[in-house]
Design a protein around this motif. Sequence first.
Motif, short mmCIF file in Angstrom:
data_model
loop_
_atom_site.label_atom_id
_atom_site.label_comp_id
_atom_site.label_asym_id
_atom_site.label_seq_id
_atom_site.Cartn_x
_atom_site.Cartn_y
_atom_site.Cartn_z
N UNK A 44 0.87 -1.17 0.00
CA UNK A 44 0.00 0.00 0.00
C UNK A 44 0.91 1.22 0.00
N UNK A 45 0.97 1.90 -1.14
CA UNK A 45 1.85 3.05 -1.28
C UNK A 45 1.25 4.28 -0.62
N UNK A 46 2.07 4.99 0.12
CA UNK A 46 1.65 6.24 0.74
C UNK A 46 2.28 7.40 -0.03
N UNK A 64 -1.79 9.88 2.73
CA UNK A 64 -2.65 9.65 1.59
C UNK A 64 -2.23 8.38 0.86
N UNK A 65 -3.22 7.73 0.29
CA UNK A 65 -2.99 6.54 -0.53
C UNK A 65 -3.85 6.67 -1.78
N UNK A 66 -3.59 5.81 -2.74
CA UNK A 66 -4.43 5.72 -3.93
C UNK A 66 -5.74 5.04 -3.55
N UNK A 67 -6.81 5.44 -4.21
CA UNK A 67 -8.13 4.87 -3.92
C UNK A 67 -8.14 3.35 -4.10
N UNK A 68 -7.34 2.86 -5.01
CA UNK A 68 -7.29 1.41 -5.28
C UNK A 68 -6.80 0.61 -4.07
N UNK A 69 -6.12 1.24 -3.13
CA UNK A 69 -5.62 0.55 -1.95
C UNK A 69 -6.54 0.65 -0.74
N UNK A 70 -7.70 1.29 -0.91
CA UNK A 70 -8.58 1.57 0.23
C UNK A 70 -9.13 0.30 0.89
N UNK A 71 -9.69 -0.61 0.13
CA UNK A 71 -10.26 -1.82 0.74
C UNK A 71 -9.21 -2.64 1.45
N UNK A 72 -8.04 -2.73 0.84
CA UNK A 72 -6.95 -3.47 1.46
C UNK A 72 -6.53 -2.80 2.77
N UNK A 73 -6.50 -1.47 2.79
CA UNK A 73 -6.14 -0.74 4.01
C UNK A 73 -7.18 -0.98 5.10
N UNK A 74 -8.46 -0.89 4.75
CA UNK A 74 -9.51 -1.13 5.75
C UNK A 74 -9.39 -2.53 6.35
N UNK A 75 -9.19 -3.52 5.49
CA UNK A 75 -9.02 -4.90 5.97
C UNK A 75 -7.81 -5.00 6.89
#
Length: 168
Positions: A44-46, A64-75
């Motif tokens: 997950x790139x910051x 901040x992260x890219x939106x594509x990494x959001x679900x992975x971050x939440x998990x």
Amino acid sequence: VQITKENVITAITHNSDNVVVTITGISTSKETGILFSLLAEHKINTDTIIKNSIQNKNISITFTIKRSGLNQLKDLLKVRKDIVKCSDFNINDNVSKVSLIGSGIQSYPETIRNVLKVLTEHEVNVLLLSSSESKISIFVHEKDTKHAMQILHKAFIQLNTETYEHAK
């Protein structure tokens, strides 16, 4: 053309693929390191990272992260909450990054003041701001992106173009 405080901004761009994450109540810098190790381990790139702490207690991290990494971050935050001990986290996924580009932009501190003044006068809320030698990045609500781009372009790029054309 010589670069001056009046024409230091040479381009304005935006990216709407951003999420702003704020994690509060981290108790030690060690846990901050663990957090970023987990983010790296999970690819997950910051981007922009801001750490606030008072005497190394009650640490708050915004990144901040890219939106594509959001679900992975939440998990990751749910599964690893025992490892990354924090009191709360907030995720804003309706964010755009507007960047003003210019060589030596940090040499003119009034540039940030002027950018903020223009945005404030037009009621654009700045969520986060970072600067470097060649760029000022401002995070705004996604709904304000077009308006922010238009007013900043008019204030800095269009004005510079007109001044340059007049000087010919």
